[in-house]
Every structure is written in structure tokens, then in C-alpha cells.
Scaffold this motif. Structure first.
Motif, PDB file in Angstrom:
ATOM      1  N   ASP A 117       0.870  -1.182   0.000  1.00  9.89           N
ATOM      2  CA  ASP A 117       0.000   0.000   0.000  1.00  9.89           C
ATOM      3  C   ASP A 117       0.902   1.227   0.000  1.00  9.89           C
ATOM      4  O   ASP A 117       1.516   1.559   1.018  1.00  9.89           O
ATOM      5  CB  ASP A 117      -0.907   0.000   1.230  1.00  9.89           C
ATOM      6  N   ARG A 124     -12.073   3.681   0.516  1.00 14.43           N
ATOM      7  CA  ARG A 124     -10.883   3.599  -0.342  1.00 14.43           C
ATOM      8  C   ARG A 124     -11.235   2.881  -1.636  1.00 14.43           C
ATOM      9  O   ARG A 124     -12.084   1.994  -1.657  1.00 14.43           O
ATOM     10  CB  ARG A 124      -9.763   2.842   0.370  1.00 14.43           C
ATOM     11  N   ASP A 181     -13.254   0.244   6.536  1.00 12.92           N
ATOM     12  CA  ASP A 181     -12.547  -0.168   5.322  1.00 12.92           C
ATOM     13  C   ASP A 181     -12.364  -1.680   5.292  1.00 12.92           C
ATOM     14  O   ASP A 181     -12.524  -2.315   4.241  1.00 12.92           O
ATOM     15  CB  ASP A 181     -11.181   0.517   5.241  1.00 12.92           C
ATOM     16  N   ARG A 201      -4.875   6.485   7.251  1.00 11.61           N
ATOM     17  CA  ARG A 201      -5.311   6.693   5.866  1.00 11.61           C
ATOM     18  C   ARG A 201      -5.200   8.136   5.420  1.00 11.61           C
ATOM     19  O   ARG A 201      -4.733   8.439   4.329  1.00 11.61           O
ATOM     20  CB  ARG A 201      -6.764   6.205   5.710  1.00 11.61           C
ATOM     21  N   GLN A 228     -12.645  10.196  -6.942  1.00 13.68           N
ATOM     22  CA  GLN A 228     -11.933   8.983  -7.342  1.00 13.68           C
ATOM     23  C   GLN A 228     -12.271   8.592  -8.784  1.00 13.68           C
ATOM     24  O   GLN A 228     -11.522   7.858  -9.430  1.00 13.68           O
ATOM     25  CB  GLN A 228     -12.293   7.820  -6.405  1.00 13.68           C
ATOM     26  N   THR A 263       0.084   4.313  -0.323  1.00 12.39           N
ATOM     27  CA  THR A 263      -0.604   5.571  -0.009  1.00 12.39           C
ATOM     28  C   THR A 263      -0.388   6.013   1.430  1.00 12.39           C
ATOM     29  O   THR A 263      -1.035   6.963   1.880  1.00 12.39           O
ATOM     30  CB  THR A 263      -2.112   5.419  -0.253  1.00 12.39           C
TER      31      THR A 263
END
Length: 738
Positions: A37, A261, A409, A249, A574, A39
């Protein structure tokens, strides 16, 4: 005595450090079995600042009053009093040892006295609170229900023991140096100094050796214990929390609420138009979680704040966010030897590791690897389906978690696999999905029905609501009003829609709607787990909105539904949709402040306001609805016990609007019971889902005879309209007759 103390202390220290270090490295390996990940490292300076603020300010814990203050001293004492262990080691070899530079510095000695004392008082307070709230006494209402009790008590007694040793050593040090009268540096411990002053020099020396040994032994026995229990979250959280908060996050330090997400596979977002052949949809095995997810599980301290706030748990359902995270943690660590040996299965269930790789893996780990992540007790599942589908995604767990675990999430990731791959979800939700796919709304009503409320409003008031691009040029539009499925199609929600449109007309706001071009935002589909359907609906809506607002001076959208508001504002970016979105209560408050709406007619009665989760917790909009009600003459506001950040869900979020509650008490009934305890005349809200859920329960209460017949559930916009509209004057003839 000195030799024995030195030998015992050194042996237990070496063992403790070795085992704790090994366990720390093992935790790292377990965490890295998760998916990549990328991010989680942006804006490192801001992330570091967030860690400092959350730790030193205890920003989450301090919402809990005395608990927060007590925990602050325990947490700060744990780290800042580390040098007292160093000092204790020195005293084993030289009873007169003091730390160089700091040891005789008055501010440092005062710091040790103050923090040491309040660490003892703090942990004692936390122990009393735990004892008063034991599950054996409070049952499910205890936030410690399901927590591993021995681990928690062991940690607490360890801290208490170390704190007591610190203060005893302070008293013995004073007695050793011959202090006979009060001195500032023995701010709190002077009574101990006086008590030990009557002892012989040799006795004081031996006591220093003994207490220093006990302090060191207790400290490193704790290190040994956590070294043997790498999944002991109640202990390891004091180290892992810093990393968990740093890698949270949101780069700006916000909680993991609002948008979900994007769906990823192997750390990369899935292209739903052309997904990779080996793309993994959702989470079906614990190693499919991102590494941050496994770090979340490892960090859980089992405090139960999430559990105490969870609407599902509070109404007798099997979902406890705490127990869910604990279950995933225990599963991850039990399965870890298998994964670390190279084990794992592809989407067809074929083993990827060779027999040689798995030869040394314990049988227990191999058995754990065969457990389905989602499954009933009969199936030996890690997470029961009833647990997974009880979540309303209200965000109470995420809001309250002091170590920033991202429960929602993880729940939605597991739902995604169940829906998209297994087609396993509550039956009634299937109807909603089919209607969204075929008709663009969850009720399956015809597209033209979206304009019925417009016709009704014109008939009732003469107001004509323009459709953008048909009746009005986009350049003339100040706000595009996103009506939403409920606002256009559900009878109770349509009252809010018409009230808001009439208020905009009264205020002279140039607004328009999309009409038949509007479709469901996909909120329920996404939170149910059908990411593909959300992507389809979202892409369609983004294209429609971009086209409709292309010539508008600003792409401003106002929505009466918090779910639509949240999706368009936080999730459509997004998909390439960037719009300025506000909730209708925010716009109405602004219009009142500008004097374009003036509440004049009294609306008498006691009112209590229900915070919609997706307006409040998910988007931090708490004040506008309350400020609107403040401006309405005659209204007397009273808050329910659970409100604002701790507001209680209506039960409709997370696609629960379309699923029956078959376990425990209905969430909307629990919320209405709380409202009825205030004996209100009006229950207000600012969400069409909440309006429906609360109305249903209130009507049921009226039928049972436990709610006043005149009690009504209304949107804030309806209240404002009642106050803004001029009361028609009575005809002169009728007035004369009276």
C-alpha cells in the motif's frame, strides 16, 4: 544481597530484551504478509505532527474525561520514566548512584515525583474503572466484554508495581542521604523518606538493592511476557500505536471516514473497465488485507470504546468492532507461520507453496490456513456472516478508536469479496442491487417518477422547478439540486424535497435539477460491497454532472441526502468528478445568515435532533441544523444522551436500509426510545434515510400507546419552511363572525 540482586536483574533483563526484540521482528514479518500500500507515507512531516498531537494531546482519549487524564499519565509515565530503570541498574552496583547531569537536577527530580505519583494514581484509577465494569457485572454493556482479561490485568499490575517501586526508591534515596526535613525535590515522597529515616543504614542499602531488583524484574518480566505473546495487543499497542497513527489513511490526520478507499489488488487500484486476469476482488484471506490492515489488527488494545458505541452491539447483534479486529488478529498470527513459509492459495484454491516449504510449518498453522475468513461456526469461519452484515458503517468505531484502526474499510473489503465473487449476501439486498442496475434507483421505480414531486409542488404552490439544460441555462444556475432517490421517490422524503425547493424559491436562489438524468449515486451498492455497480453508476453520474455543469460558473451541488452528499463530495473525485458540494442544512443556514430566509412564525414544542451518521461523523457537519432550529421561534432544543460525535445510528447506513433486522432489537427502535425519554413534541433530522427509519419506529410506538399522537418526525427544512411561510390572514367576514 547485592550480588543476588545483580545476577537476577541481569538474567531477566537479557531474557526480556531478547524475547521482546524477537517478537518485535516477528510482528514486522507478520504485518508485511499483507498487500503493499503506497498511499501511507505522503506528507511525512504532517503525519509525524499528527502522532505527536494524538499522543501528547491524547485527543481521542480525553473525550472520555477521567479515563483520558488517567491514561495520559500512564502513557507519558511509561516512556518518560524510562531513565528510572537506568538509575535502578546503577543502584545495584553503587547504592549512591545518580544519573549524570540529570540525577541531581531539581526540575528532573520534581518531574519524577510528579509523573511517578500520577502514573500510580492513573493506573489505579484505570484498574478501578475496569473492576467496576467487569463483564461479569455489566454483561454486554461492559466495553471490556470479550477482551482478554488476564493480559489487561497483568499489564495494569505491572505498571502499578513499577510506579510503586519508583516512589519507594525515591523515599529510600532520601533516607540514604540523611534527609531529615522536607525538601522540594521530595515533593510527594517525603513521607516515605521520613518513614525509612528510622531504619539503619545497612537496612536502607539492602532495601534499595531489593526494590531496584524488583523494579527491574517486573519491567523485564513484562518484556518477557510480551515477547512470548506477539499478539498481545493490550501490551504491544504502546509501541505499535505510533506507527499505526503515522500510517493512518488520511494524510492530514483526519479519521478514516467519509469516502471509502478505492478497491485495490496487489496494492494497485483495479481498472474495472479492464481488470487484470489475476486481480483479487475484495478480501477472502487475511493476507489479502493491506499491511496496514494487519498492523491495525496488531495494534488493537481491546479498550472496547468502539464496542461501547457500536449500534449493532448495543442492540444485541453479534457485531463488536473490537471482537472483529481481535478475531482477525488472532487468525493472522495463528496463520503467520504458514504464510511466512511461502504458503497461500490462488483464487481457485490451489496451494502455491511446495511440500518442502510447508514441511516445518506447525499443524496448528496449517489448520488455521484452511479456515474460511467468512463462515459460520459450523464452517469454522473466522468472521461469522451475521457479524459482517450487521454493520451500518456509521463510523462510531472509527471515530472513537484511540489508535486509529480503520474498521469500516476492512469490513467493506470483506463484503466486496462476498458480494462480487461469492454472491453471498442477505437475500433482500439482491432486490436493491437489481433495481439499481435496471432502473437506477433502489425501489425499481420508473425514471419518469423522479419528476412526480415537481408536479406535486407546482400543484400545491405554483412553484416550477427547472430542469437544467431544458428549462434553464447552466450559466444561470447557482446550485444544482441533487434530489437523490429517496428525495424523489419516497413519500416522506419528498416532503423534505418540496420544502427545500420552496425555501430556495423564497430566498431567490437560482437552482435546477437533473430530473430524469439523475440516477442513484451508488452509496448503498458500494457499502454493501458491489464495487462494480458503484463504479458503473458513479461513472455515469460524473459524466452527466460534468456535462450539465460544463457552462456553469461554479460546479456547485446541494444535496438533501447525506449519503448522496458524501458520495458526490468525497468519492466521485476517485472517478474524476470534482464538484463543490454542500448539504441543504449548510445552505439554509447561510441563507438565514444573509437574511434571505427569515423565520418569523413560532413552531411551538420541545425538539430533539438526531445526527445523521453520514452528515455528522463522516463529514463533521453538526452545527448548521442546530443553528437553523435555534433561529425558529418557539422551539426548545434538548439533546439526546448520544449526540454529535457520539450520536447513535438510525440503522439504515451500510445498505442496512434494504435489509431486515432479524437479530436483537431494531436500531431505529433503540434510537427512538432514547428520543422518547425526553418526551419531545418533535424529532428532527436532516437525512431521508433517518427520516424513514425514525418515522417507522415512532409510528410503531404510537400504535403501542407509548408515544404522543402529536409527536412528529420531520426534516429541519420542513421546520424552517413552517416558520418562514407567512400565516394567511383570516377573511374579514369570518373574523367578524368570531
Amino acid at each position: 544481597m547485592q550480588l543476588a540482586a545483580i545476577v537476577i536483574s541481569l538474567i531477566i533483563t537479557v531474557i526480556g530484551i531478547a524475547l521482546a526484540t524477537r517478537a518485535g521482528m516477528y510482528i514486522y514479518k507478520v504485518v508485511t504478509t499483507g498487500q503493499p500500500d503506497a498511499t501511507r507515507t505522503g506528507r511525512p512531516v504532517q503525519r509525524a505532527k499528527t502522532v505527536g498531537v494524538e499522543f501528547l494531546g491524547h485527543t481521542r482519549m480525553n473525550r472520555w474525561g477521567i479515563v483520558g487524564v488517567a491514561h495520559w499519565f500512564v502513557a507519558v509515565g511509561f516512556f518518560s520514566l524510562f531513565l528510572t530503570i537506568v538509575n535502578a541498574f546503577g543502584q545495584l552496583f553503587d547504592v549512591n548512584f545518580v544519573l549524570p547531569v540529570l540525577g541531581d537536577w531539581l526540575p528532573y527530580e520534581l518531574f519524577v515525583e510528579f509523573v511517578g505519583t500520577f502514573t500510580v494514581l492513573g493506573i489505579a484509577t484505570l484498574m478501578v474503572i475496569r473492576l467496576l465494569s467487569l463483564p461479569s457485572r455489566a454483561g454486554r454493556k461492559s466495553r471490556f466484554a470479550g477482551s482478554i482479561a488476564w493480559q489487561a490485568f497483568y499489564v495494569e499490575y505491572t505498571i502499578l508495581g513499577i510506579g510503586i517501586c519508583i516512589m519507594l526508591l525515591r523515599g529510600l534515596e532520601g533516607a540514604l542521604t540523611g534527609v531529615t526535613s522536607y525538601e522540594a525535590k521530595y515533593l510527594v515522597s517525603y513521607p516515605l523518606v521520613a518513614a525509612f529515616g528510622s531504619l539503619s543504614h545497612a537496612t536502607v542499602v539492602n532495601l534499595i538493592y531489593i526494590v531496584a531488583m524488583v523494579k527491574i524484574s517486573v519491567s523485564f518480566a513484562w518484556a518477557t511476557t510480551i515477547g512470548l505473546n506477539p499478539s498481545m495487543g493490550v501490551a504491544w499497542h504502546r509501541f505499535l500505536a505510533f506507527f499505526n497513527i503515522f500510517f493512518k489513511r488520511e494524510e492530514d490526520g483526519g479519521v478514516a471516514l467519509g469516502a471509502l478507499r478505492p478497491m485495490t489488488s496487489g496494492g494497485a487500484p483495479i481498472d474495472f473497465e479492464d481488470p487484470a486476469d489475476d486481480a483479487v476482488f475484495g478480501v477472502s484471506q487475511v493476507e489479502h488485507f493491506a499491511w496496514k490492515g494487519i498492523l491495525d489488527f496488531s495494534t488493537c488494545t481491546e479498550c472496547g470504546r468502539c464496542q461501547s458505541q457500536c449500534p449493532a452491539w448495543n442492540t444485541g447483534k453479534p457485531l463488536s468492532p473490537k471482537l472483529l479486529i481481535m478475531g482477525l488478529r488472532e487468525h493472522a498470527f495463528a496463520k503467520a507461520p504458514y504464510l511466512l513459509a511461502g504458503g497461500g492459495k490462488d483464487m481457485e484454491g490451489n496451494e502455491k507453496a511446495t511440500a518442502e516449504q510447508l514441511a516445518g510449518v506447525p499443524a496448528s498453522a496449517l489448520a488455521e490456513a484452511e479456515r474460511p475468513l467468512i463462515g459460520t461456526a459450523e464452517e469454522n469461519g473466522v468472521i461469522d456472516p451475521d457479524v459482517l452484515w450487521s454493520c451500518t458503517t456509521c463510523g462510531a468505531c472509527v471515530e472513537q478508536c484511540p489508535v486509529d484502526i480503520e474498521h469500516i474499510d476492512h469490513i467493506v473489503d470483506m463484503r466486496r469479496y462476498q458480494v462480487m465473487i461469492e454472491s453471498s449476501f442477505p437475500t433482500e439486498a439482491g432486490t436493491m442491487l437489481k433495481n439499481l442496475e435496471n432502473k437506477g434507483n433502489p425501489w425499481g421505480m420508473a425514471t419518469k417518477a423522479r419528476l412526480d414531486w415537481v408536479k406535486e409542488l407546482k400543484k400545491e404552490t405554483g412553484i416550477e422547478v427547472p430542469v437544467i439544460g431544458e428549462d434553464i441555462d447552466p450559466a444561470e444556475v447557482e446550485y444544482l439540486y441533487w434530489v437523490g432517490c429517496a428525495g424523489a421517490l419516497e413519500d416522506r422524503a419528498k416532503k423534505t424535497t418540496k420544502a427545500f425547493a420552496e425555501l430556495l424559491h423564497t430566498a431567490g436562489v437560482q437552482f435546477a435539477i437533473l430530473g430524469k438524468e439523475e440516477s442513484c449515486t451508488g452509496d448503498s451498492a458500494r457499502r454493501l460491497g458491489n464495487e462494480f455497480l458503484f463504479q458503473m453508476l458513479g461513472a455515469q453520474n460524473v459524466e452527466t454532472l460534468n456535462a450539465a455543469l460544463e457552462d456553469a460558473p461554479k460546479k456547485r451541488i446541494v444535496a438533501t441526502c447525506p449519503h448522496c452528499f458524501n458520495t458526490i463530495a468525497n468519492e466521485y473525485p476517485q472517478l474524476g468528478g470534482h464538484f463543490e458540494v454542500i448539504h441543504h442544512t449548510q445552505l439554509l443556514q447561510h441563507l438565514i445568515d444573509e437574511g434571505k430566509l427569515v423565520p418569523v412564525n413560532p413552531v411551538e414544542g420541545l425538539i430533539t435532533y438526531h445526527d445523521p451518521c453520514y452528515l455528522g461523523r463522516h463529514n463533521k457537519v453538526y452545527s448548521p441544523p442546530r443553528e437553523i432550529m435555534d433561529k425558529v421561534p418557539g422551539l426548545r432544543q434538548q439533546e439526546m444522551h448520544r449526540h454529535k460525535e457520539r450520536g447513535f445510528c438510525c440503522g439504515a447506513g451500510g445498505a442496512r436500509m434494504w435489509m431486515e433486522e432479524r437479530i436483537g432489537k431494531r436500531i431505529n427502535t433503540e434510537r427512538v426510545d432514547e428520543a422518547l425519554s425526553l418526551n419531545p413534541d418533535i424529532v428532527s433530522t436532516a437525512c431521508p434515510f433517518c427520516l424513514v427509519m425514525l418515522s417507522d419506529s415512532v409510528n410503531g410506538k404510537k400504535n403501542e400507546g407509548v408515544a404522543k399522537e402529536h409527536l412528529k418526525v420531520v426534516d429541519v427544512a420542513q421546520l424552517l419552511l413552517d416558520s418562514v411561510k407567512a400565516t394567511p390572514a383570516a377573511p374579514i367576514a369570518e373574523a367578524a363572525e368570531v
